[in-house]
Design a protein around this motif. Structure first.
Motif, PDB file in Angstrom:
ATOM      1  N   ASP A   1      -0.689  10.528  -0.638  1.00  0.00           N
ATOM      2  CA  ASP A   1      -1.818  10.678  -1.553  1.00  0.00           C
ATOM      3  C   ASP A   1      -1.907   9.510  -2.524  1.00  0.00           C
ATOM      4  OD1 ASP A   1      -2.521  13.035  -0.373  1.00  0.00           O
ATOM      5  OD2 ASP A   1      -1.604  14.325  -1.889  1.00  0.00           O
ATOM      6  N   VAL A   2      -0.757   9.115  -3.069  1.00  0.00           N
ATOM      7  CA  VAL A   2      -0.736   7.994  -4.009  1.00  0.00           C
ATOM      8  C   VAL A   2      -1.155   6.707  -3.305  1.00  0.00           C
ATOM      9  CG1 VAL A   2       0.776   6.522  -5.413  1.00  0.00           C
ATOM     10  CG2 VAL A   2       0.958   9.018  -5.574  1.00  0.00           C
ATOM     11  N   LEU A   3      -0.609   6.468  -2.126  1.00  0.00           N
ATOM     12  CA  LEU A   3      -0.902   5.226  -1.411  1.00  0.00           C
ATOM     13  C   LEU A   3      -2.361   5.154  -0.985  1.00  0.00           C
ATOM     14  CD1 LEU A   3       2.336   4.953   0.758  1.00  0.00           C
ATOM     15  CD2 LEU A   3       1.867   3.957  -1.471  1.00  0.00           C
ATOM     16  N   ASP A   4      -2.923   6.273  -0.558  1.00  0.00           N
ATOM     17  CA  ASP A   4      -4.336   6.282  -0.201  1.00  0.00           C
ATOM     18  C   ASP A   4      -5.210   5.949  -1.404  1.00  0.00           C
ATOM     19  OD1 ASP A   4      -4.302   6.752   2.533  1.00  0.00           O
ATOM     20  OD2 ASP A   4      -4.182   8.929   2.293  1.00  0.00           O
ATOM     21  N   ALA A   5      -4.852   6.496  -2.562  1.00  0.00           N
ATOM     22  CA  ALA A   5      -5.626   6.212  -3.775  1.00  0.00           C
ATOM     23  C   ALA A   5      -5.507   4.733  -4.162  1.00  0.00           C
ATOM     24  CB  ALA A   5      -5.145   7.103  -4.919  1.00  0.00           C
ATOM     25  N   VAL A   6      -4.307   4.166  -4.028  1.00  0.00           N
ATOM     26  CA  VAL A   6      -4.106   2.746  -4.334  1.00  0.00           C
ATOM     27  C   VAL A   6      -4.948   1.875  -3.409  1.00  0.00           C
ATOM     28  CG1 VAL A   6      -2.412   0.868  -4.253  1.00  0.00           C
ATOM     29  CG2 VAL A   6      -1.816   3.035  -5.350  1.00  0.00           C
ATOM     30  N   LEU A   7      -4.956   2.196  -2.119  1.00  0.00           N
ATOM     31  CA  LEU A   7      -5.735   1.413  -1.164  1.00  0.00           C
ATOM     32  C   LEU A   7      -7.230   1.501  -1.452  1.00  0.00           C
ATOM     33  CD1 LEU A   7      -3.864   2.270   2.173  1.00  0.00           C
ATOM     34  CD2 LEU A   7      -3.844   0.085   0.976  1.00  0.00           C
ATOM     35  N   ASP A   8      -7.700   2.705  -1.727  1.00  0.00           N
ATOM     36  CA  ASP A   8      -9.132   2.877  -1.995  1.00  0.00           C
ATOM     37  C   ASP A   8      -9.566   2.121  -3.241  1.00  0.00           C
ATOM     38  OD1 ASP A   8      -9.531   4.473   0.214  1.00  0.00           O
ATOM     39  OD2 ASP A   8      -9.267   6.358  -0.871  1.00  0.00           O
TER      40      ASP A   8
ATOM     41  N   ARG B   1     -12.054  -1.169  -3.652  1.00  0.00           N
ATOM     42  CA  ARG B   1     -13.217  -1.190  -4.541  1.00  0.00           C
ATOM     43  C   ARG B   1     -13.181  -2.427  -5.425  1.00  0.00           C
ATOM     44  NH1 ARG B   1     -14.823  -1.112  -9.224  1.00  0.00           N
ATOM     45  NH2 ARG B   1     -12.683  -1.072 -10.022  1.00  0.00           N
ATOM     46  N   PHE B   2     -12.031  -2.722  -6.016  1.00  0.00           N
ATOM     47  CA  PHE B   2     -11.924  -3.883  -6.890  1.00  0.00           C
ATOM     48  C   PHE B   2     -12.191  -5.177  -6.123  1.00  0.00           C
ATOM     49  CE2 PHE B   2      -9.222  -7.277  -8.714  1.00  0.00           C
ATOM     50  CZ  PHE B   2      -9.831  -7.386  -9.960  1.00  0.00           C
ATOM     51  N   ALA B   3     -11.614  -5.297  -4.926  1.00  0.00           N
ATOM     52  CA  ALA B   3     -11.773  -6.522  -4.143  1.00  0.00           C
ATOM     53  C   ALA B   3     -13.218  -6.724  -3.714  1.00  0.00           C
ATOM     54  CB  ALA B   3     -10.858  -6.494  -2.919  1.00  0.00           C
ATOM     55  N   THR B   4     -13.850  -5.682  -3.212  1.00  0.00           N
ATOM     56  CA  THR B   4     -15.193  -5.845  -2.656  1.00  0.00           C
ATOM     57  C   THR B   4     -16.284  -5.886  -3.714  1.00  0.00           C
ATOM     58  OG1 THR B   4     -15.367  -3.450  -2.315  1.00  0.00           O
ATOM     59  CG2 THR B   4     -14.547  -4.774  -0.471  1.00  0.00           C
TER      60      THR B   4
ATOM     61  N   GLU C   1      -3.685  -8.848   0.319  1.00  0.00           N
ATOM     62  CA  GLU C   1      -4.563  -9.293   1.410  1.00  0.00           C
ATOM     63  C   GLU C   1      -6.032  -9.111   1.034  1.00  0.00           C
ATOM     64  OE1 GLU C   1      -6.147  -7.927   5.748  1.00  0.00           O
ATOM     65  OE2 GLU C   1      -4.136  -7.245   5.198  1.00  0.00           O
ATOM     66  N   MET C   2      -6.366  -7.961   0.452  1.00  0.00           N
ATOM     67  CA  MET C   2      -7.757  -7.698   0.080  1.00  0.00           C
ATOM     68  C   MET C   2      -8.232  -8.660  -1.005  1.00  0.00           C
ATOM     69  SD  MET C   2      -8.242  -3.546   0.234  1.00  0.00           S
ATOM     70  CE  MET C   2      -6.683  -2.961  -0.415  1.00  0.00           C
ATOM     71  N   ILE C   3      -7.383  -8.932  -1.980  1.00  0.00           N
ATOM     72  CA  ILE C   3      -7.745  -9.869  -3.043  1.00  0.00           C
ATOM     73  C   ILE C   3      -8.032 -11.252  -2.466  1.00  0.00           C
ATOM     74  CG2 ILE C   3      -6.776 -11.161  -4.999  1.00  0.00           C
ATOM     75  CD1 ILE C   3      -5.410  -8.532  -5.866  1.00  0.00           C
ATOM     76  N   ASP C   4      -7.167 -11.716  -1.583  1.00  0.00           N
ATOM     77  CA  ASP C   4      -7.324 -13.063  -1.032  1.00  0.00           C
ATOM     78  C   ASP C   4      -8.512 -13.154  -0.098  1.00  0.00           C
ATOM     79  OD1 ASP C   4      -5.140 -14.104  -2.412  1.00  0.00           O
ATOM     80  OD2 ASP C   4      -3.742 -13.414  -0.890  1.00  0.00           O
ATOM     81  N   ALA C   5      -8.797 -12.094   0.634  1.00  0.00           N
ATOM     82  CA  ALA C   5      -9.979 -12.091   1.487  1.00  0.00           C
ATOM     83  C   ALA C   5     -11.243 -12.111   0.639  1.00  0.00           C
ATOM     84  CB  ALA C   5      -9.968 -10.856   2.389  1.00  0.00           C
ATOM     85  N   ALA C   6     -11.216 -11.383  -0.464  1.00  0.00           N
ATOM     86  CA  ALA C   6     -12.391 -11.311  -1.327  1.00  0.00           C
ATOM     87  C   ALA C   6     -12.615 -12.600  -2.088  1.00  0.00           C
ATOM     88  CB  ALA C   6     -12.232 -10.148  -2.309  1.00  0.00           C
ATOM     89  N   ASN C   7     -11.525 -13.219  -2.582  1.00  0.00           N
ATOM     90  CA  ASN C   7     -11.683 -14.400  -3.429  1.00  0.00           C
ATOM     91  C   ASN C   7     -10.346 -15.134  -3.500  1.00  0.00           C
ATOM     92  OD1 ASN C   7     -12.181 -16.251  -5.543  1.00  0.00           O
ATOM     93  ND2 ASN C   7     -13.675 -14.877  -6.460  1.00  0.00           N
TER      94      ASN C   7
ATOM     95  N   GLN D   1      -2.556 -14.921   2.254  1.00  0.00           N
ATOM     96  CA  GLN D   1      -3.803 -15.635   1.999  1.00  0.00           C
ATOM     97  C   GLN D   1      -4.454 -16.044   3.323  1.00  0.00           C
ATOM     98  OE1 GLN D   1      -2.841 -18.958  -0.595  1.00  0.00           O
ATOM     99  NE2 GLN D   1      -3.228 -17.735  -2.416  1.00  0.00           N
ATOM    100  N   GLY D   2      -3.650 -16.578   4.230  1.00  0.00           N
ATOM    101  CA  GLY D   2      -4.175 -16.942   5.534  1.00  0.00           C
ATOM    102  C   GLY D   2      -4.751 -15.743   6.264  1.00  0.00           C
ATOM    103  N   LEU D   3      -4.051 -14.613   6.198  1.00  0.00           N
ATOM    104  CA  LEU D   3      -4.520 -13.392   6.835  1.00  0.00           C
ATOM    105  C   LEU D   3      -5.834 -12.918   6.225  1.00  0.00           C
ATOM    106  CD1 LEU D   3      -4.048 -10.969   8.743  1.00  0.00           C
ATOM    107  CD2 LEU D   3      -2.698  -9.917   6.905  1.00  0.00           C
ATOM    108  N   GLY D   4      -5.919 -12.931   4.890  1.00  0.00           N
ATOM    109  CA  GLY D   4      -7.106 -12.431   4.221  1.00  0.00           C
ATOM    110  C   GLY D   4      -8.346 -13.245   4.528  1.00  0.00           C
ATOM    111  N   VAL D   5      -8.241 -14.567   4.416  1.00  0.00           N
ATOM    112  CA  VAL D   5      -9.414 -15.409   4.662  1.00  0.00           C
ATOM    113  C   VAL D   5      -9.798 -15.362   6.141  1.00  0.00           C
ATOM    114  CG1 VAL D   5      -8.226 -17.610   5.059  1.00  0.00           C
ATOM    115  CG2 VAL D   5     -10.484 -17.603   4.006  1.00  0.00           C
ATOM    116  N   SER D   6      -8.817 -15.185   7.028  1.00  0.00           N
ATOM    117  CA  SER D   6      -9.107 -15.034   8.455  1.00  0.00           C
ATOM    118  C   SER D   6      -9.933 -13.785   8.708  1.00  0.00           C
ATOM    119  CB  SER D   6      -7.806 -14.946   9.264  1.00  0.00           C
ATOM    120  OG  SER D   6      -7.050 -16.125   9.185  1.00  0.00           O
TER     121      SER D   6
END
Length: 598
Positions: free
Chosen positions: A36-43, A47-50, A116-122, A303-308
């Motif tokens: 439950d905690v991990l799902d909330a962290v991912l969600d 949201r922050f990244a996108t 990964e999400m942060i680096d993909a976003a920006n 970073q490489g994974l995210g931008v890819s």
């Protein structure tokens, strides 16, 4: 402008179905790391990244950072500072830091999908908090009690950020040549003087203070890298009681004008007798540096994974929409004037290559983080030692392969757009430019290759390699008769044997010719990366047996695994052949003959 959607479905598959993270976290004593905690962290991370970071990616590239030459102050692009304030308010800065140092104490693995999400976003924005993690790790491991008390809390809270000041104008990888000096002042402080270049987030307007971790030499330092010491040098002086003093004599002299990551402040930092404090023992700074460097190398792999992933996502969307000619096997969309380009074989080649390397790379990177957690909290000394060997072995593979593949994937994604990819409107050319730096900083691909082969395999007697080979063989033996993946296991077993044999052959040839190691290193690294991905693609298919994915998701995994084994894994044949060709063809040409045709 390119879009980004966090790949939460695949992230959850890797975490919970492939790596069995919830079970492992419970076993390792991470009581708060429930599903439950991990799902909330991912969600919330998605949201922050996108919603916050992704819209700032283009403006960061277009506006960049600016320097006030008179004061040395740096202004970040519009929106960056406000986004950082939201990042701090959300508690992201201390996500994986132990609770005794003010963090939330979640496993390091939990931080990987967020990163990964942060680096993909920006990618450029993600550089500002990036090195705070390395500074935190170094201070936790080597700092004195007062240094941990004074510097860690604001770093973990995000009120301050950290840097790594290693490189100098004349001195990159060979740190034994550095000239920055530290003169004792007689009061437990040191006067740090010298110039450091390529300092990420060396100066900015996001926080009240910046904590520089600086490599320098004491007056009595031995020659070479054995004479390096580490110092903490804050932008504003900090006393042992935590009180903040006047501005230290460290300034940003200039900002680099770069190919990409324009929104990231890449600084030339001048230290003019700046007040600093020794971290760890004199002349032992290299050990602390490796703590920072290894943390940063895994982060750059992400970073490489995210931008890819962002480039791949946009290429898929465009390929489904762009109409061009009819399919070679007949019309697929008769209601349209032409078929979408996703029906064409070469477009599919590029898209499937991106999908295979991104999803396989995600499993590889997240596993390295899992090994990091096991190394610190495993149930036995043997388990911890094996995990430590594994994470050390996997670090150069994650850093180098995920970043080299990011160059391939972003360029393929741009190619899917044709001429439209080359112009700025769609944002693809920015992703291609941004990806290029990931193969360079925190150790180039060549340095990672030498680290893997020279240090992790040769010097350390291949402990990490043996651990990885053991995992492959155990998995393949258990699944050899499986109807779906038995054939893949046969290929993987053969590849594991070849991996071991190549290691032996290189060691034997290096004994008589030292150039053999360097000549083999790059191809050995890439061979290792493709073999690791074959393992994770086979493991992914096995994980589908017990998972409950959608039909489309499962079919996508199976088709991509087949594509990987049939169309990408054969690259190992070329790398093995190059390794076995030896050093002569590389080293025979005289230096003067390289430009003889001019």
């Amino acid at each position: 402008m390119s879009r980004y959607d966090a790949p939460l479905t695949d992230m959850r598959f890797v975490l919970f179905d492939l790596l069995q993270a919830e079970r492992e976290f419970a076993r390792l004593g991470f009581a708060d790391a429930t599903r439950d905690v991990l799902d909330a962290v991912l969600d919330e991370g998605a949201r922050f990244a996108t919603e916050v970071l992704a819209p700032l990616n283009a403006v960061g590239d277009e506006v960049g950072c600016s320097l006030d030459v008179a004061t040395g102050d740096v202004r970040t692009p519009p929106g960056f500072k406000q986004a950082y304030a939201q990042y701090v308010d959300g508690g992201w800065t201390g996500l994986v830091t132990p609770t005794e140092h003010g963090g939330q104490g979640l496993p390091h693995l939990v931080g990987f999908p967020i990163k990964e999400m942060i680096d993909a976003a920006n990618l450029a924005w993600g550089n500002f908090p990036l090195l705070s993690n390395g500074a935190t790790e170094a201070l936790m491991a080597f700092g004195t009690d007062w240094q941990r008390e004074v510097f860690l809390k604001p770093l973990v809270e995000g009120r301050w950020t950290g840097t790594m000041c290693l490189t100098e104008p004349h001195c990159g990888t060979d740190l034994g040549l550095l000239r920055t000096r530290a003169e004792p002042r007689g009061d437990d402080t040191y006067a740090i003087s010298g110039t450091k270049i390529f300092i990420t987030a060396g100066e900015h307007d996001m926080t009240d203070n910046i904590v520089h971790l600086v490599l320098a030499k004491l007056p009595d330092a031995p020659a070479g890298s054995r004479g390096i010491s580490l110092f903490v040098v804050p932008k504003f002086r900090v006393a042992q009681d935590g009180s903040i003093g006047e501005r230290n004599t460290v300034r940003c002299g200039s900002l680099e004008h770069k190919m990409g990551i324009h929104g990231s402040a890449t600084c030339v930092m001048n230290f003019d007798g700046a007040e600093g404090y020794l971290v760890g023992e004199p002349h032992k700074g290299l050990m602390a540096m490796f703590v920072m460097m290894n943390t940063a190398r895994l982060a750059v792999g992400l970073q490489g994974l995210g931008v890819s992933d962002r480039a791949y996502q946009n290429a898929v969307e465009y390929a489904k929409d762009r109409l061009q000619m009819r399919s070679a096997t007949g019309t697929k969309f008769p209601d349209k004037p032409a078929d979408p380009i996703i029906v064409h074989a070469d477009v599919r080649r590029m898209l499937l290559t991106g999908k295979a390397l991104v999803e396989g790379g995600r499993a590889l990177a997240y596993d390295a983080a899992m090994q990091f957690d096991i190394a610190s909290r495993g149930e036995s000394g043997t388990e911890r030692a094996q995990a430590d060997a594994l994470v050390g072995f996997l670090t150069p593979i994650v850093k180098a392969c995920l970043t080299e593949w990011s160059v391939e994937i972003t360029y393929d994604a741009l190619q899917c757009f044709g001429g439209h990819g080359y112009i700025r409107e769609h944002g693809m050319e920015q992703l291609a430019r941004d990806a290029r730096i990931t193969t360079l900083y925190e150790g180039t691909t060549g340095i990672q290759a030498l680290d893997l082969l020279g240090r992790k395999v040769m010097q350390l007697k291949g402990a990490g390699l043996e651990a990885m080979l053991g995992r492959i063989r155990s998995f393949c033996e258990a699944n050899a008769n499986d109807r779906e993946i038995g054939g893949y296991c046969a290929s993987l077993t053969h590849l594991a044997g070849q991996w071991q044999q190549l290691s032996i052959e290189i060691a034997q040839r290096t004994g008589s010719d030292a150039d053999e190691l360097g000549a083999a290193a790059y191809d050995y690294l890439m061979f290792s990366g493709y073999t690791c991905l074959a393992y994770w693609w086979a493991r992914s298919l096995a994980a589908l047996r017990d998972a409950t994915p959608t039909t489309a998701f499962a079919e996508g995994k199976r088709a991509t695994a087949r594509f990987y084994f049939e169309r990408i894994l054969p690259r190992t044949l070329a790398h093995a052949a190059a390794i076995r060709s030896g050093a002569p063809s590389l080293m025979a040409l005289d230096a003067e003959a390289f430009d003889a045709g001019r």
